[in-house]
Design a protein around this motif. Sequence first.
Motif, PDB file in Angstrom:
ATOM      1  N   MET A   1     -18.658  40.002   5.287  1.00  0.00           N
ATOM      2  CA  MET A   1     -17.256  39.877   4.904  1.00  0.00           C
ATOM      3  C   MET A   1     -16.436  39.239   6.021  1.00  0.00           C
ATOM      4  SD  MET A   1     -16.949  40.847   1.837  1.00  0.00           S
ATOM      5  CE  MET A   1     -15.170  40.878   1.702  1.00  0.00           C
ATOM      6  N   GLY A   2     -16.932  39.310   7.259  1.00  0.00           N
ATOM      7  CA  GLY A   2     -16.201  38.764   8.397  1.00  0.00           C
ATOM      8  C   GLY A   2     -16.540  37.333   8.715  1.00  0.00           C
ATOM      9  N   LEU A   3     -17.483  36.752   7.988  1.00  0.00           N
ATOM     10  CA  LEU A   3     -17.842  35.375   8.312  1.00  0.00           C
ATOM     11  C   LEU A   3     -18.238  34.550   7.088  1.00  0.00           C
ATOM     12  CD1 LEU A   3     -18.058  33.498  10.781  1.00  0.00           C
ATOM     13  CD2 LEU A   3     -20.503  33.969  10.805  1.00  0.00           C
ATOM     14  N   THR A   4     -19.367  34.864   6.449  1.00  0.00           N
ATOM     15  CA  THR A   4     -19.989  33.901   5.533  1.00  0.00           C
ATOM     16  C   THR A   4     -19.548  33.984   4.081  1.00  0.00           C
ATOM     17  OG1 THR A   4     -21.833  35.453   5.256  1.00  0.00           O
ATOM     18  CG2 THR A   4     -22.076  33.736   6.932  1.00  0.00           C
ATOM     19  N   TRP A   5     -18.934  35.083   3.658  1.00  0.00           N
ATOM     20  CA  TRP A   5     -18.753  35.296   2.228  1.00  0.00           C
ATOM     21  C   TRP A   5     -17.894  34.245   1.543  1.00  0.00           C
ATOM     22  CZ3 TRP A   5     -14.675  36.133  -1.080  1.00  0.00           C
ATOM     23  CH2 TRP A   5     -13.412  36.276  -0.499  1.00  0.00           C
ATOM     24  N   HIS A   6     -16.807  33.821   2.205  1.00  0.00           N
ATOM     25  CA  HIS A   6     -15.814  33.051   1.461  1.00  0.00           C
ATOM     26  C   HIS A   6     -16.185  31.589   1.274  1.00  0.00           C
ATOM     27  CE1 HIS A   6     -11.277  32.952   0.335  1.00  0.00           C
ATOM     28  NE2 HIS A   6     -12.063  32.453  -0.596  1.00  0.00           N
TER      29      HIS A   6
ATOM     30  N   VAL B   1      -6.225  24.055  11.913  1.00  0.00           N
ATOM     31  CA  VAL B   1      -4.905  24.577  11.564  1.00  0.00           C
ATOM     32  C   VAL B   1      -4.962  25.344  10.247  1.00  0.00           C
ATOM     33  CG1 VAL B   1      -2.539  23.944  10.963  1.00  0.00           C
ATOM     34  CG2 VAL B   1      -3.686  22.785  12.855  1.00  0.00           C
ATOM     35  N   ALA B   2      -5.712  24.833   9.268  1.00  0.00           N
ATOM     36  CA  ALA B   2      -5.880  25.541   7.993  1.00  0.00           C
ATOM     37  C   ALA B   2      -6.562  26.882   8.220  1.00  0.00           C
ATOM     38  CB  ALA B   2      -6.687  24.686   7.025  1.00  0.00           C
ATOM     39  N   TRP B   3      -7.528  26.911   9.135  1.00  0.00           N
ATOM     40  CA  TRP B   3      -8.223  28.164   9.494  1.00  0.00           C
ATOM     41  C   TRP B   3      -7.245  29.171  10.086  1.00  0.00           C
ATOM     42  CZ3 TRP B   3      -9.593  28.233  15.106  1.00  0.00           C
ATOM     43  CH2 TRP B   3     -10.137  29.463  15.512  1.00  0.00           C
ATOM     44  N   ILE B   4      -6.409  28.734  11.023  1.00  0.00           N
ATOM     45  CA  ILE B   4      -5.438  29.624  11.655  1.00  0.00           C
ATOM     46  C   ILE B   4      -4.426  30.120  10.629  1.00  0.00           C
ATOM     47  CG2 ILE B   4      -3.571  29.752  13.355  1.00  0.00           C
ATOM     48  CD1 ILE B   4      -5.181  27.694  15.019  1.00  0.00           C
ATOM     49  N   THR B   5      -3.952  29.216   9.770  1.00  0.00           N
ATOM     50  CA  THR B   5      -2.980  29.590   8.741  1.00  0.00           C
ATOM     51  C   THR B   5      -3.535  30.682   7.834  1.00  0.00           C
ATOM     52  OG1 THR B   5      -2.076  27.335   8.754  1.00  0.00           O
ATOM     53  CG2 THR B   5      -1.561  28.729   6.851  1.00  0.00           C
ATOM     54  N   ALA B   6      -4.746  30.469   7.344  1.00  0.00           N
ATOM     55  CA  ALA B   6      -5.375  31.458   6.462  1.00  0.00           C
ATOM     56  C   ALA B   6      -5.597  32.775   7.192  1.00  0.00           C
ATOM     57  CB  ALA B   6      -6.702  30.918   5.939  1.00  0.00           C
ATOM     58  N   GLY B   7      -5.992  32.695   8.460  1.00  0.00           N
ATOM     59  CA  GLY B   7      -6.248  33.908   9.228  1.00  0.00           C
ATOM     60  C   GLY B   7      -5.006  34.759   9.396  1.00  0.00           C
ATOM     61  N   ILE B   8      -3.866  34.125   9.680  1.00  0.00           N
ATOM     62  CA  ILE B   8      -2.625  34.869   9.862  1.00  0.00           C
ATOM     63  C   ILE B   8      -2.197  35.510   8.544  1.00  0.00           C
ATOM     64  CG2 ILE B   8      -0.163  34.647  10.368  1.00  0.00           C
ATOM     65  CD1 ILE B   8      -0.907  32.451  12.383  1.00  0.00           C
ATOM     66  N   ILE B   9      -2.206  34.741   7.468  1.00  0.00           N
ATOM     67  CA  ILE B   9      -1.746  35.272   6.182  1.00  0.00           C
ATOM     68  C   ILE B   9      -2.702  36.345   5.675  1.00  0.00           C
ATOM     69  CG2 ILE B   9      -1.326  34.660   3.768  1.00  0.00           C
ATOM     70  CD1 ILE B   9      -0.139  32.056   4.708  1.00  0.00           C
ATOM     71  N   ASN B  10      -3.986  36.255   6.025  1.00  0.00           N
ATOM     72  CA  ASN B  10      -4.952  37.257   5.567  1.00  0.00           C
ATOM     73  C   ASN B  10      -4.661  38.650   6.129  1.00  0.00           C
ATOM     74  OD1 ASN B  10      -7.495  37.952   4.155  1.00  0.00           O
ATOM     75  ND2 ASN B  10      -8.243  38.353   6.218  1.00  0.00           N
ATOM     76  N   PHE B  11      -3.980  38.719   7.261  1.00  0.00           N
ATOM     77  CA  PHE B  11      -3.576  40.028   7.778  1.00  0.00           C
ATOM     78  C   PHE B  11      -2.687  40.753   6.768  1.00  0.00           C
ATOM     79  CE2 PHE B  11      -4.415  38.416  12.197  1.00  0.00           C
ATOM     80  CZ  PHE B  11      -5.300  39.410  12.561  1.00  0.00           C
TER      81      PHE B  11
ATOM     82  N   GLY C   1     -10.946  30.856   7.712  1.00  0.00           N
ATOM     83  CA  GLY C   1      -9.881  31.670   8.294  1.00  0.00           C
ATOM     84  C   GLY C   1      -9.683  32.975   7.560  1.00  0.00           C
ATOM     85  N   ASP C   2      -9.768  32.926   6.232  1.00  0.00           N
ATOM     86  CA  ASP C   2      -9.606  34.147   5.448  1.00  0.00           C
ATOM     87  C   ASP C   2     -10.697  35.159   5.760  1.00  0.00           C
ATOM     88  OD1 ASP C   2      -8.621  35.709   2.967  1.00  0.00           O
ATOM     89  OD2 ASP C   2     -10.746  35.352   2.552  1.00  0.00           O
ATOM     90  N   ALA C   3     -11.947  34.695   5.860  1.00  0.00           N
ATOM     91  CA  ALA C   3     -13.052  35.611   6.149  1.00  0.00           C
ATOM     92  C   ALA C   3     -12.969  36.133   7.576  1.00  0.00           C
ATOM     93  CB  ALA C   3     -14.387  34.902   5.922  1.00  0.00           C
ATOM     94  N   HIS C   4     -12.610  35.266   8.505  1.00  0.00           N
ATOM     95  CA  HIS C   4     -12.642  35.604   9.926  1.00  0.00           C
ATOM     96  C   HIS C   4     -11.780  36.822  10.243  1.00  0.00           C
ATOM     97  CE1 HIS C   4     -11.474  34.272  14.263  1.00  0.00           C
ATOM     98  NE2 HIS C   4     -12.453  35.131  14.299  1.00  0.00           N
ATOM     99  N   THR C   5     -10.557  36.867   9.722  1.00  0.00           N
ATOM    100  CA  THR C   5      -9.661  37.967  10.085  1.00  0.00           C
ATOM    101  C   THR C   5      -9.879  39.217   9.235  1.00  0.00           C
ATOM    102  OG1 THR C   5      -7.955  36.836   8.773  1.00  0.00           O
ATOM    103  CG2 THR C   5      -7.843  36.623  11.162  1.00  0.00           C
ATOM    104  N   ASN C   6     -10.862  39.205   8.342  1.00  0.00           N
ATOM    105  CA  ASN C   6     -11.300  40.464   7.738  1.00  0.00           C
ATOM    106  C   ASN C   6     -11.840  41.414   8.795  1.00  0.00           C
ATOM    107  OD1 ASN C   6     -10.644  39.994   5.081  1.00  0.00           O
ATOM    108  ND2 ASN C   6     -12.661  39.226   4.516  1.00  0.00           N
ATOM    109  N   LEU C   7     -12.174  40.860   9.966  1.00  0.00           N
ATOM    110  CA  LEU C   7     -12.694  41.684  11.051  1.00  0.00           C
ATOM    111  C   LEU C   7     -11.611  42.529  11.715  1.00  0.00           C
ATOM    112  CD1 LEU C   7     -15.183  39.116  12.602  1.00  0.00           C
ATOM    113  CD2 LEU C   7     -15.767  41.253  11.435  1.00  0.00           C
ATOM    114  N   PHE C   8     -10.362  42.372  11.288  1.00  0.00           N
ATOM    115  CA  PHE C   8      -9.330  43.301  11.742  1.00  0.00           C
ATOM    116  C   PHE C   8      -8.538  43.863  10.563  1.00  0.00           C
ATOM    117  CE2 PHE C   8      -5.426  44.690  13.970  1.00  0.00           C
ATOM    118  CZ  PHE C   8      -6.022  45.495  14.914  1.00  0.00           C
TER     119      PHE C   8
END
Length: 475
Positions: A159-164, A378-388, A425-432
Motif C-alpha cells: 500500500m506504501g509503494l506499488t499498489w496504485h 511535481v505531480a508526485w509531490i502534489t498527490a502526496g500532500i493531498i493524500n494526507f 505520490g498517492d501510494a507513497h504517503t500512505n506510509l504516514f
Amino acid sequence: MATRERGTVVQRLGSAIADVVERWMPSPFLFAILLSYVVFVAGILVEGAGPAAMVGYWYDGFWTLLTFGMQMVLILATGYVVAYHPLVRRGIERLTRIPNDGRQAVVLVGVIAMVVAWIQWGLGLIVGAVLAREMGRQAHERGLSVHYPLLCVAGYMGMGLTWHWGLAGSAPLLMNTPGNVFVEQGIVDGLISTSQTVFSGYSLALTVLGIVYTAVVLYLLAPTREESAGITAFVSPSKLRSTGSDTGTAATDGGTTTTGDDPADPTPSDRINNSRVIGGVIALTGVAVAVWTFATDGLAALNLNVMNFLFLFIGLALFTSPEAYEDEFGEAVLATSGIILQFPFYAGIIGMMNSSGLSTTLAETLVSISTPATFPAVAWITAGIINFFVPSGGGEWTVIGETVLGAADQLGVPPGQAVVAYAVGDAHTNLFQPFWALPLLGITGMRARDVFGYAATVMLLLIPFLAAALILIPY
C-alpha cells in the motif's frame, strides 16, 4: 521509551522517529476528525469561505463517494477472502520458514507484499498482514530476533509503494473505465488505456526498481538483536495461533473447505447451501466471463469493475461451497469496518477541499512551478500532500485530476505518465496515513502508533529514489 543508541545511522533514525510517533500519533479515526478541522479552517483562511458554507460542503461531500467506496470495499473484501483460503494460508506458513534471521524475514515480507499488491491491492494488504503476523509467530517459536513493528511495516509496503500503479490501481483503472467523470466532462478526449499506465515501460521500471530499493531500505532499517522487540512484546502469547486456525473454516485434503458448523444430518437446504457443484458452476461461469472479456478486449479491458468481478468469482472458485464463501466474506467485511466508518469523513474532507477551491489552489500552485522535465516529480509531490487529507486514490484523483491532466497537456507530458506520477505520490504517503492500514492493524494486533514510526522512516528514505526515478526513467 528512551531513544536507543546502538546500531547504524539508519537504524538509529528509524528508532528515533518510531519513539516520537509512538508518543504523539492519534488513533486513525481521530486522525480523520482532526484533518477535517484542519481543512475546515484552511478553507476559511485561504479561500475565504464562510463557516456555514464549509459545513455545507462537508455534509454534501459525505455522500459523493458511495459508488467508489463500495468498489474499494469489494476490492479489499475479495482480496481478504482469497488471502484467507486454507491453500493460501498454508503457502504463507511455508514461506515463513525460509528466513534465517530477522533482516531476511523483514525483506521477504516486504517483497511479497509489494508484488502481491501490484496484482491486487486488497489481496496484497491482507497477505502482507497475515504474513507479517505469521512471520512474527514463527520467529518467536524459532528463537529468531525480528522487530515486529518493522515486520508489520513490511507487510504494509504494498500500500506504501506499488499498489496504485498496479493491476488494481484506482486512478489508472478509472481512466480506462467507460463513462468516467473525466470523459463525461470533456477533460480528456477518450479513455487512457492501461497500456499507457500500468503496462507502460515507465511504470514497470518504477515497480522493479522500487521493490529492489525498498528491500534494501528495510534490510538496513532492521534493528540489532538487542534492540528488536518480538511479537510477544505487543501480542499476548495466548493469542498466537497459526493462520490455519483463525476462522471457522478448516482445510481438508485437496484444498476443499468445510465449516465447523456443518450439521450431522443435513437437510436438502443444507446440501444446496454447501453444494460445491452449484458454487463451482457459478464460479467458473464468472471466471470464464472475465477471461473472455480479456480475450476479446485485451489488457485494455482492465478496470475497477472487471477487477472486482474477477476476484469475486476467484474467491468462490477457491471455496466452491456457497455457504463457506458467504461466511468467509462476512469475516472480510468485518475487516473493512474501520474503512466503511471513516470513508464518509474523508469524503466530507473532499467536499470541503473541492467545493471551497482549496484542492485546486494547492494543485495549481504546485503544478505552476513545474517544467516538462520536472512535472512527474511535481505531480508526485502534489498527490502526496493531498493524500494526507484524502486517502482515497480514486477519490483524490477526481479532485485534482483535472488540474494535473490539464497541466500535463500544456507542458506536452503524456497523460499516462501524469497518471502514473500521481499514483506514485498517492501510494507513497500512505506510509504516514493510517486509513488503509486498519485491516493490517487488526490482523497483526498492533496500534497505529506502534507501526507508523518505521513507516514514516521508510517514506522519508524513499524520497530521493522516487524523485530521481520519476524524472530520469524515460516514458
